[in-house]
Design a protein around this motif. Structure first.
Motif, short mmCIF file in Angstrom:
data_model
loop_
_atom_site.label_atom_id
_atom_site.label_comp_id
_atom_site.label_asym_id
_atom_site.label_seq_id
_atom_site.Cartn_x
_atom_site.Cartn_y
_atom_site.Cartn_z
N VAL A 144 55.09 26.61 -11.19
CA VAL A 144 56.37 27.32 -11.16
C VAL A 144 57.12 27.00 -12.45
CG1 VAL A 144 58.60 27.54 -10.01
CG2 VAL A 144 56.49 27.39 -8.65
N HIS A 145 57.44 28.04 -13.17
CA HIS A 145 58.21 27.91 -14.40
C HIS A 145 59.70 27.89 -14.09
CE1 HIS A 145 60.48 29.63 -17.78
NE2 HIS A 145 59.63 28.99 -18.55
N SER A 146 60.12 28.81 -13.22
CA SER A 146 61.54 28.87 -12.85
C SER A 146 61.68 29.61 -11.53
CB SER A 146 62.35 29.58 -13.94
OG SER A 146 61.85 30.87 -14.18
N SER A 147 62.78 29.32 -10.86
CA SER A 147 63.06 29.99 -9.60
C SER A 147 64.56 30.19 -9.46
CB SER A 147 62.51 29.20 -8.40
OG SER A 147 63.16 27.97 -8.29
N GLU A 148 64.88 31.22 -8.71
CA GLU A 148 66.28 31.52 -8.42
C GLU A 148 66.33 32.00 -6.98
OE1 GLU A 148 68.21 35.84 -9.49
OE2 GLU A 148 67.56 34.59 -11.15
N ALA A 149 67.31 31.54 -6.25
CA ALA A 149 67.41 31.92 -4.84
C ALA A 149 68.86 32.14 -4.46
CB ALA A 149 66.81 30.83 -3.96
N ARG A 150 69.04 33.09 -3.54
CA ARG A 150 70.35 33.36 -2.93
C ARG A 150 70.18 33.21 -1.43
NH1 ARG A 150 73.49 37.62 -6.35
NH2 ARG A 150 74.82 36.01 -7.20
N TYR A 151 71.13 32.54 -0.83
CA TYR A 151 71.08 32.28 0.61
C TYR A 151 72.16 33.10 1.29
CZ TYR A 151 68.34 28.51 -1.30
OH TYR A 151 67.40 27.79 -1.99
N TRP A 152 71.73 33.94 2.24
CA TRP A 152 72.66 34.87 2.88
C TRP A 152 73.04 34.48 4.29
CZ3 TRP A 152 74.85 37.85 -0.49
CH2 TRP A 152 74.16 38.23 -1.64
N GLN A 156 60.89 37.64 -3.86
CA GLN A 156 60.58 37.16 -2.52
C GLN A 156 61.81 37.23 -1.63
OE1 GLN A 156 57.96 33.55 -4.02
NE2 GLN A 156 57.37 34.27 -1.98
N GLN A 157 61.54 37.55 -0.36
CA GLN A 157 62.60 37.59 0.65
C GLN A 157 62.13 36.87 1.90
OE1 GLN A 157 63.26 41.87 1.04
NE2 GLN A 157 65.17 41.62 -0.09
N LEU A 213 67.73 36.38 5.13
CA LEU A 213 68.23 35.01 5.09
C LEU A 213 68.30 34.47 3.66
CD1 LEU A 213 66.07 33.65 8.04
CD2 LEU A 213 68.42 34.54 8.13
N CYS A 214 67.29 34.78 2.88
CA CYS A 214 67.19 34.25 1.52
C CYS A 214 66.37 35.22 0.69
CB CYS A 214 66.51 32.87 1.56
SG CYS A 214 66.27 32.09 -0.04
N GLU A 215 66.73 35.36 -0.57
CA GLU A 215 65.94 36.17 -1.49
C GLU A 215 65.97 35.54 -2.86
OE1 GLU A 215 67.39 40.16 -2.01
OE2 GLU A 215 69.47 39.49 -1.97
N GLY A 216 64.94 35.80 -3.63
CA GLY A 216 64.92 35.23 -4.96
C GLY A 216 63.76 35.72 -5.79
N HIS A 217 63.70 35.17 -6.99
CA HIS A 217 62.61 35.46 -7.92
C HIS A 217 61.98 34.13 -8.33
CE1 HIS A 217 64.73 39.31 -8.33
NE2 HIS A 217 63.54 39.78 -8.63
N VAL A 218 60.66 34.13 -8.45
CA VAL A 218 59.94 32.95 -8.89
C VAL A 218 58.99 33.38 -10.00
CG1 VAL A 218 58.38 31.09 -8.20
CG2 VAL A 218 60.09 31.93 -6.57
#
Length: 145
Positions: free
Chosen positions: A63-71, A98-99, A109-114
């Motif tokens: 994994v180089h980077s990740s970003e997530a949002r929690y709903w 990803q969701q 519940l959560c979504e992001g990019h990896v």
């Protein structure tokens, strides 16, 4: 955990266990990243690539980077659907959207990019993805190859 064979992004289902929750009884935020990791791993397996065999071929994904949002929170015993959709493909990298949703009511519940990089196992330097793997990932979405 099982793969879902419906149209749309690749997805797995998994259950929230006690070990996934925090003192408040909700899924601890970092565990969503673990669920996402499982979906990406199963996507690779679904395409015919097993990570333990890739290491023997001097290839790893990191994994180089990740970003997530929690709903919204997931709770003990919730059944989750976790998708892994390829949205960007390079010679030595793959970006997944990803969701994580609750199966019972469809709540996001959560979504992001990896962003995942392909590296050599012996020195962790970037390396090109095998052509067969890149072709398989490209089939995930139009305009990726």
């Amino acid at each position: 955990m099982r793969a879902q064979n419906e149209s749309g992004p690749f997805a797995i289902r998994c259950r929230v266990y006690y070990e996934d929750t925090d003192a408040g009884g909700i899924v601890y935020y970092v565990n969503y990243l673990k669920f996402m990791e499982r979906a990406r791993t199963e996507r690779l397996r679904d395409l015919g690539f097993v990570q333990s065999r890739l290491a023997a071929e001097n290839l790893l994904f990191v994994v180089h980077s990740s970003e997530a949002r929690y709903w919204a929170p997931a709770r003990l015993d919730d059944e989750l659907q976790v998708n892994a959709e390829v949205v960007e493909l390079g010679r030595a990298r793959v970006r997944f959207r990803q969701q994580v949703t609750r199966v019972g009511d469809g709540t996001l519940l959560c979504e992001g990019h990896v962003l995942v990089a392909c590296v050599r196992a012996d020195n962790f330097k970037p390396r090109a993805m095998p052509v067969a793997m890149r072709t398989a990932f490209a089939a995930d979405g139009p305009g990726l190859y």
